[in-house]
Scaffold this active site. Structure first.
Site, PDB file in Angstrom:
ATOM      1  N   LYS A  79     -15.772  -6.995   3.878  1.00 26.71           N
ATOM      2  CA  LYS A  79     -14.686  -9.007   4.198  1.00 26.71           C
ATOM      3  C   LYS A  79     -14.823  -9.409   5.887  1.00 26.71           C
ATOM      4  O   LYS A  79     -15.405  -8.781   6.833  1.00 26.71           O
ATOM      5  CB  LYS A  79     -13.660  -8.028   3.926  1.00 26.71           C
ATOM      6  CG  LYS A  79     -13.251  -7.912   2.909  1.00 26.71           C
ATOM      7  CD  LYS A  79     -11.633  -7.114   2.777  1.00 26.71           C
ATOM      8  CE  LYS A  79     -11.148  -6.587   1.201  1.00 26.71           C
ATOM      9  NZ  LYS A  79      -9.984  -5.946   1.886  1.00 26.71           N
TER      10      LYS A  79
ATOM     11  N   SER B  66      -3.233  -7.508   3.383  1.00 30.58           N
ATOM     12  CA  SER B  66      -3.348  -7.309   4.543  1.00 30.58           C
ATOM     13  C   SER B  66      -3.451  -8.785   5.052  1.00 30.58           C
ATOM     14  O   SER B  66      -3.141  -9.515   5.916  1.00 30.58           O
ATOM     15  CB  SER B  66      -4.355  -6.270   4.791  1.00 30.58           C
ATOM     16  OG  SER B  66      -3.983  -4.778   4.495  1.00 30.58           O
TER      17      SER B  66
ATOM     18  N   HIS C  65       0.856  -1.061  -0.118  1.00 34.10           N
ATOM     19  CA  HIS C  65      -0.060  -0.198   0.120  1.00 34.10           C
ATOM     20  C   HIS C  65       0.805   1.187   0.097  1.00 34.10           C
ATOM     21  O   HIS C  65       0.368   1.959  -1.130  1.00 34.10           O
ATOM     22  CB  HIS C  65      -0.938   0.528   1.622  1.00 34.10           C
ATOM     23  CG  HIS C  65      -2.050  -0.927   1.184  1.00 34.10           C
ATOM     24  ND1 HIS C  65      -2.264  -1.779   2.596  1.00 34.10           N
ATOM     25  CD2 HIS C  65      -2.775  -1.256   0.118  1.00 34.10           C
ATOM     26  CE1 HIS C  65      -3.052  -2.758   1.950  1.00 34.10           C
ATOM     27  NE2 HIS C  65      -3.768  -1.863   1.006  1.00 34.10           N
TER      28      HIS C  65
ATOM     29  N   ARG D  52      -1.919  -5.782  -8.260  1.00 35.39           N
ATOM     30  CA  ARG D  52      -1.535  -6.080  -8.073  1.00 35.39           C
ATOM     31  C   ARG D  52      -1.171  -7.630  -9.111  1.00 35.39           C
ATOM     32  O   ARG D  52      -1.346  -7.472 -10.020  1.00 35.39           O
ATOM     33  CB  ARG D  52      -1.500  -7.232  -6.539  1.00 35.39           C
ATOM     34  CG  ARG D  52      -1.318  -6.399  -5.327  1.00 35.39           C
ATOM     35  CD  ARG D  52      -1.933  -7.528  -4.369  1.00 35.39           C
ATOM     36  NE  ARG D  52      -3.515  -7.418  -4.519  1.00 35.39           N
ATOM     37  CZ  ARG D  52      -3.530  -7.117  -3.189  1.00 35.39           C
ATOM     38  NH1 ARG D  52      -2.828  -7.077  -2.421  1.00 35.39           N
ATOM     39  NH2 ARG D  52      -5.623  -6.875  -3.312  1.00 35.39           N
TER      40      ARG D  52
HETATM   41  P1  ADP Z   1      -6.315  -5.788   0.772  1.00 35.92           P
HETATM   42  O1  ADP Z   1      -7.106  -6.053  -0.417  1.00 35.92           O
HETATM   43  O2  ADP Z   1      -4.836  -6.309   1.065  1.00 35.92           O
HETATM   44  O3  ADP Z   1      -7.192  -5.643   1.895  1.00 35.92           O
HETATM   45  P2  ADP Z   1      -7.542  -2.852   0.899  1.00 35.92           P
HETATM   46  O4  ADP Z   1      -8.987  -2.982   0.816  1.00 35.92           O
HETATM   47  O5  ADP Z   1      -6.721  -2.869   1.785  1.00 35.92           O
HETATM   48  O6  ADP Z   1      -6.308  -3.822   0.685  1.00 35.92           O
HETATM   49  O7  ADP Z   1      -6.464  -3.016  -0.704  1.00 35.92           O
HETATM   50  C1  ADP Z   1      -6.745  -1.137  -1.788  1.00 35.92           C
HETATM   51  C2  ADP Z   1      -6.126  -0.746  -3.111  1.00 35.92           C
HETATM   52  O8  ADP Z   1      -4.276  -1.167  -2.106  1.00 35.92           O
HETATM   53  C3  ADP Z   1      -6.532  -2.193  -3.041  1.00 35.92           C
HETATM   54  O9  ADP Z   1      -6.481  -1.420  -4.811  1.00 35.92           O
HETATM   55  C4  ADP Z   1      -5.465  -2.999  -4.209  1.00 35.92           C
HETATM   56  O10 ADP Z   1      -5.027  -3.293  -5.392  1.00 35.92           O
HETATM   57  C5  ADP Z   1      -4.520  -1.726  -3.671  1.00 35.92           C
HETATM   58  N1  ADP Z   1      -3.231  -2.960  -2.759  1.00 35.92           N
HETATM   59  C6  ADP Z   1      -2.864  -3.901  -1.812  1.00 35.92           C
HETATM   60  N2  ADP Z   1      -2.381  -4.620  -1.588  1.00 35.92           N
HETATM   61  C7  ADP Z   1      -1.116  -4.261  -2.544  1.00 35.92           C
HETATM   62  C8  ADP Z   1       0.118  -4.316  -2.733  1.00 35.92           C
HETATM   63  N3  ADP Z   1       0.931  -5.468  -2.205  1.00 35.92           N
HETATM   64  N4  ADP Z   1       0.777  -3.638  -4.287  1.00 35.92           N
HETATM   65  C9  ADP Z   1       0.081  -2.956  -4.210  1.00 35.92           C
HETATM   66  N5  ADP Z   1      -0.962  -2.518  -4.195  1.00 35.92           N
HETATM   67  C10 ADP Z   1      -1.626  -3.836  -3.838  1.00 35.92           C
END
Ligand code: ADP
Length: 159
Positions: free
Chosen positions: A37, A126, A13, A88
């Site tokens: 979720k 996460s 992130h 990703r």
């Molecule tokens: P997660 O999908 O890990 O539960 P979030 O819902 O908080 O996390 O995701 C928010 C944004 O961050 C989404 O657009 C997701 O694709 C992106 N994201 C999450 N992890 C990564 C990563 N390792 N690299 C790049 N973008 C990421």
């Protein structure tokens, strides 16, 4: 504006936030209050916002705000014209493509733009971080220092 659940914020992130902050004058990181979720978030909305705030304190043009409304409404509220998402592996694509289409159909004045994850963080999420931490595995390097401390404290308490 860069939205997410950030439960907790990971190095993946943070990489997207840093790259977005270098592309735009101002960046608002939107922390979603109530994700649909499984099981609800590990960290409260206040804790998640605080972790993000500490993690981005070196970026002077980044603000952090919680939100609990429709994404395009929140974007409008903070004056954002672009929604930045990290992409990703291809598994993200279908879901993100659908969300971008829906948001565009609700408000076509707001564009969704994607930043590709770097290879090191391509499979970092996460939920993976929480799973590793729950089993006492190594999360150093996968999350900012503030999250490392918070995860250790939270999971030690619940053991
Ligand atoms: P997660 O999908 O890990 O539960 P979030 O819902 O908080 O996390 O995701 C928010 C944004 O961050 C989404 O657009 C997701 O694709 C992106 N994201 C999450 N992890 C990564 C990563 N390792 N690299 C790049 N973008 C990421």
């Amino acid at each position: 504006m860069c939205p997410g659940t950030f439960d907790p914020i990971t190095a993946g992130h943070l990489d997207i936030i840093e790259r977005a902050a270098s592309l735009f004058d101002e960046l608002v990181v939107g922390v979603a209050v109530s994700p649909e979720k499984g099981g609800g978030p590990l960290f409260s909305i206040d804790e998640r916002c605080e972790h993000v705030r500490v993690a981005v304190q070196h970026l002077s043009n980044v603000k952090v705000q919680p939100f609990d409304n429709l994404l395009v409404d929140f974007a409008e509220e903070v004056g954002a014209t672009v929604i930045i998402k990290g992409l990703r592996a291809v598994t993200d694509f279908e879901r993100e493509f659908q969300m971008a289409q829906l948001n565009y159909s609700i408000d076509s004045s707001i564009e969704t733009m994607f930043i590709m994850a770097i290879p090191e963080y391509m499979y970092l999420s996460s939920s993976a971080v929480k799973e590793i931490a729950r089993h006492n595995g190594p999360v150093r390097g996968l999350v900012p220092e503030v999250v490392l401390v918070a995860l250790t404290a939270r999971l030690t308490l619940s053991r």
